[in-house]
Design a protein around this motif. Structure first.
Motif, short mmCIF file in Angstrom:
data_model
loop_
_atom_site.label_atom_id
_atom_site.label_comp_id
_atom_site.label_asym_id
_atom_site.label_seq_id
_atom_site.Cartn_x
_atom_site.Cartn_y
_atom_site.Cartn_z
N LYS A 188 71.81 49.57 49.41
CA LYS A 188 70.68 50.53 49.76
C LYS A 188 69.68 49.79 50.59
CE LYS A 188 67.48 53.39 47.38
NZ LYS A 188 67.11 53.94 46.09
N THR A 189 69.27 48.51 50.16
CA THR A 189 68.48 47.84 51.02
C THR A 189 68.91 47.56 52.43
OG1 THR A 189 67.74 46.72 48.92
CG2 THR A 189 67.18 45.54 50.95
N VAL A 190 70.32 47.29 52.49
CA VAL A 190 70.65 46.76 53.86
C VAL A 190 70.46 48.19 54.93
CG1 VAL A 190 72.81 46.53 55.14
CG2 VAL A 190 72.37 45.07 53.07
N VAL A 191 70.85 49.15 54.18
CA VAL A 191 70.95 50.40 55.17
C VAL A 191 69.35 50.84 55.44
CG1 VAL A 191 70.97 53.23 55.05
CG2 VAL A 191 72.77 51.79 53.96
N LYS A 192 68.45 50.58 54.59
CA LYS A 192 67.00 50.86 54.85
C LYS A 192 66.40 49.77 55.96
CE LYS A 192 62.51 50.60 52.46
NZ LYS A 192 61.60 50.49 51.16
N GLU A 193 66.99 48.70 55.90
CA GLU A 193 66.70 47.73 56.98
C GLU A 193 67.18 48.00 58.15
OE1 GLU A 193 64.50 44.95 57.00
OE2 GLU A 193 64.00 45.50 55.18
N ILE A 194 68.44 48.20 58.21
CA ILE A 194 69.20 48.66 59.51
C ILE A 194 68.36 49.77 60.17
CG2 ILE A 194 71.39 49.53 60.56
CD1 ILE A 194 72.55 47.45 59.03
N LYS A 195 68.19 50.87 59.11
CA LYS A 195 67.67 52.16 59.88
C LYS A 195 66.19 52.22 60.12
CE LYS A 195 71.04 55.46 58.02
NZ LYS A 195 71.21 56.71 57.07
N GLY A 196 65.57 51.14 59.41
CA GLY A 196 63.92 51.29 59.61
C GLY A 196 63.43 50.61 60.94
N ASP A 197 62.07 50.93 61.11
CA ASP A 197 61.49 50.50 62.55
C ASP A 197 61.16 48.95 62.61
OD1 ASP A 197 61.67 53.29 63.25
OD2 ASP A 197 60.02 53.86 62.46
N LYS A 198 61.08 48.34 61.51
CA LYS A 198 60.43 46.97 61.41
C LYS A 198 61.51 46.14 62.24
CE LYS A 198 60.67 44.52 57.62
NZ LYS A 198 60.54 44.12 56.25
N GLU A 199 60.88 45.28 63.22
CA GLU A 199 61.42 44.49 63.92
C GLU A 199 62.24 43.41 63.04
OE1 GLU A 199 61.95 44.57 67.19
OE2 GLU A 199 61.31 46.66 67.41
N PRO A 200 63.29 42.90 63.56
CA PRO A 200 63.99 41.97 62.86
C PRO A 200 63.29 40.63 62.94
CG PRO A 200 65.42 42.48 64.58
CD PRO A 200 64.22 43.58 64.54
N LEU A 201 63.23 39.60 62.00
CA LEU A 201 62.71 38.15 62.12
C LEU A 201 63.71 37.24 62.67
CD1 LEU A 201 60.41 38.09 59.04
CD2 LEU A 201 59.56 38.35 61.42
N LEU A 202 63.81 37.05 63.94
CA LEU A 202 64.82 36.31 64.54
C LEU A 202 64.40 35.02 64.42
CD1 LEU A 202 65.81 38.90 67.55
CD2 LEU A 202 66.96 38.77 65.50
N HIS A 203 65.60 34.05 64.45
CA HIS A 203 65.63 32.79 64.42
C HIS A 203 65.38 32.07 66.03
CE1 HIS A 203 66.05 28.48 62.92
NE2 HIS A 203 66.57 28.16 64.10
N GLU A 204 64.28 31.43 66.16
CA GLU A 204 64.00 30.88 67.57
C GLU A 204 64.83 29.90 68.30
OE1 GLU A 204 59.97 30.58 68.52
OE2 GLU A 204 59.40 32.70 67.83
N TYR A 205 65.67 29.99 68.91
CA TYR A 205 66.47 28.82 69.43
C TYR A 205 66.28 28.51 70.88
CZ TYR A 205 69.80 30.15 65.70
OH TYR A 205 70.55 30.09 64.56
N SER A 206 66.46 26.99 71.09
CA SER A 206 66.03 26.61 72.07
C SER A 206 67.22 26.31 73.06
CB SER A 206 65.23 25.23 72.11
OG SER A 206 63.99 25.45 71.21
N PHE A 207 67.19 26.65 74.43
CA PHE A 207 68.37 26.53 75.16
C PHE A 207 68.29 25.58 76.25
CE2 PHE A 207 68.82 30.67 73.20
CZ PHE A 207 70.19 30.84 72.86
N ASP A 208 66.89 24.90 76.59
CA ASP A 208 66.91 23.98 77.28
C ASP A 208 66.95 22.49 76.50
OD1 ASP A 208 65.31 22.59 79.77
OD2 ASP A 208 64.21 21.77 78.02
N ILE A 209 67.88 21.62 77.00
CA ILE A 209 68.29 20.50 76.13
C ILE A 209 67.21 19.69 76.04
CG2 ILE A 209 68.97 18.92 78.39
CD1 ILE A 209 71.21 18.09 76.45
N HIS A 210 66.32 19.40 76.93
CA HIS A 210 65.11 18.65 76.50
C HIS A 210 64.43 19.28 75.22
CE1 HIS A 210 65.55 16.42 80.09
NE2 HIS A 210 65.63 17.67 80.98
N GLU A 211 64.32 20.51 75.22
CA GLU A 211 63.47 21.23 73.99
C GLU A 211 64.27 20.79 72.73
OE1 GLU A 211 60.67 22.71 71.56
OE2 GLU A 211 60.25 21.77 73.88
N ARG A 212 65.50 21.46 73.22
CA ARG A 212 66.37 21.34 71.83
C ARG A 212 66.25 19.84 71.27
NH1 ARG A 212 72.49 23.28 73.13
NH2 ARG A 212 72.20 23.30 70.60
#
Length: 487
Positions: free
Chosen positions: A453-477
């Motif tokens: 039920k919680t999963v459905v609410k999150e998937i259908k909700g308008d709230k933006e997901p909190l995505l993990h921020e990854y670096s793709f530049d090797i120096h920043e990584r």
């Protein structure tokens, strides 16, 4: 002959009359209990007189310490005999007062209660109309509410306490008092423990216990033969990557020197180091290795292979994701996602079939598998035009796990629970039917993302997901990993 106006009035119910007409009637006598100042609770009666000599009465139970109007009721259009009988019943308990006194006590108590987040009893939505509207036309009389100006909750039992104390906590913090029958003195709000919080904690502990008892996929990967000796063309490269001084960081100059090598030669050397080092640690990590200096040589290789971006390295990288838990703890610590997800994306974003074949292999570690599903989700997040392709990939995987979850074959409840987070990030409402089949088994770890039920609410909700921020530049990584590994 009855006119139309009188006909409409006769059709009105008592509730309708009180809501729309009773304020047009004159106010009669008003009464209030004698001891309200000492007990913090007032019994109040207000009279309205009908033209035909009948009476409508409003009764109010008002908690001046905290709750405002706790209860109210009415008697509609009673005759003079009934009215006088009622007065005989209350005259020993109540005194006649002016309407202004009643009005200010009721509305003042309501306002004070609302400061604590507490609304009047539901019955007051109707009985308020027996009172005059609260405007400046009614002369102001100031009363003291609460105890020393603070809300003082005198609860009849723990049920009532647990109903109102959390509301007070939310609105006024600890700045209130409460009292239960049997308590010698009132306690400050800081000593109140929300019983619902305790219940929620017990529920969470029960859920944790249930999830800890879920069956897990047994690790059973059959390893290939790894090289017994390290073979590299550029020996200085191996010396640099194995150097204790470089264990968690390569400088920009180091990276420039390494990446200046012919890329096919560099890739061969990096993969040979990975295979050799995996052969040295796949069967277990010795106590000497655990206690010795940290060497992140495989970590270096994963980052550098990602920077090269050659699809030919994908089989070697996926082989490192077929290892046991100790392997990842020793080589990567808490940096598993930051190392693998960008690298897998850069070398495998156009090879989703290889990712699928990996996910369908039996006997792998779920915390390694999840790096692959997160990578596939990232394809859609970074390349929105490929969303349908990614949704199709996940649908195939969910359907593959249907019937296998019960046997922990190529998956288990932890994996499905963690993979649900990827679907939530994708807002993958299209996959809810397939996902529900797995949740309906009762074998999905709900500590990961909650119940279905919680999963459905999150998937259908308008709230933006909190995505993990990854670096793709090797120096920043490297800069990010240096901070992560030092912590």
């Amino acid at each position: 002959m009855v006119n139309k106006k009188e006909q409409n009035q006769k059709k009105m119910t008592p509730r309708e009359y009180i809501r729309y007409k009773v304020r047009s009637l004159p106010i009669g006598d008003c009464y209030m209990s004698n001891d309200w100042k000492y007990v913090g609770e007032a019994m109040i009666m207000v009279t309205r007189i009908h033209p035909q000599g009948t009476y409508t009465l409003g009764f109010y139970v008002v908690d001046t310490y905290c709750l405002g109007v706790k209860d109210s009721s009415f008697h509609f259009s009673i005759d003079k005999f009934q009215y006088e009988e009622m007065l005989n019943d209350i005259k020993s308990l109540m005194m006649k007062v002016s309407y202004e006194e009643v009005h200010n006590l009721v509305y003042g108590a309501v306002a004070f209660a609302e400061e604590g987040g507490i609304q009047p009893d539901e019955s007051f939505k109707l009985t308020q109309y027996i009172l005059e509207e609260d405007t400046d036309e009614v002369p102001l009389i100031e009363y003291d509410f609460g105890r020393d100006g603070k809300h003082f909750l005198c609860a009849n039992d723990r049920i009532e306490l647990s109903k109102y104390a959390p509301v007070l906590k939310k609105t006024v913090g600890d700045d209130f008092f409460y009292l239960l029958p049997g308590m010698k003195e009132a306690k400050p709000g800081s000593e109140y423990m929300d019983l619902s919080f305790v219940d929620n904690m017990m529920s969470a502990l029960e859920k944790m216990k249930k999830c800890s008892e879920l069956p897990e996929e047994a690790y059973s990967f059959v390893h290939p033969e790894y090289p017994a000796e390290l073979n590299v063309k550029h020996k200085w490269l191996a010396e640099m990557l194995y150097s204790p001084e470089k264990s968690v960081y390569l400088t920009d100059d180091d990276l420039s020197r390494i990446l200046a090598l012919p890329h096919d030669e560099l890739r061969d050397d990096l993969e040979n180091i990975v295979l050799y080092e995996t052969g040295q640690t796949y069967s277990g990590i010795s106590e000497e290795q655990w206690n010795g200096e940290y060497k992140s040589v495989i970590l270096h290789c994963m980052l550098l292979l990602g920077e090269l971006g050659d699809e030919a390295s994908l089989p070697t990288v996926l082989l490192t994701l077929c290892q046991n838990a100790d392997y990842y703890d020793y080589h990567f610590g808490d940096s598993l996602s930051d190392v693998y997800v960008p690298t897998l994306y850069m070398i495998g974003k156009n090879r989703p079939g290889d990712f699928m074949a990996y996910m369908k292999m039996p006997g792998l570690y779920p915390y390694a598998r999840i790096r692959v599903t997160e990578t596939v989700a990232m394809i859609a997040l970074k390349e929105p035009e490929r969303r349908d392709e990614v949704i199709g990939w996940f649908r195939e995987l969910l359907m593959f796990y249907d019937g296998r979850l019960e046997k922990c074959e190529c998956c288990d409840g932890v994996l499905i629970g963690m993979m649900t987070n990827d679907l939530m990030n994708l807002k993958a409402v299209e996959l809810l039917p397939e996902l529900k089949k797995l949740y309906d088994t009762g074998l999905v770890d709900e500590m990961c993302c909650g119940n279905f039920k919680t999963v459905v609410k999150e998937i259908k909700g308008d709230k933006e997901p909190l995505l993990h921020e990854y670096s793709f530049d090797i120096h920043e990584r490297y800069r990010k990993l240096k901070r992560l590994l030092k912590d």
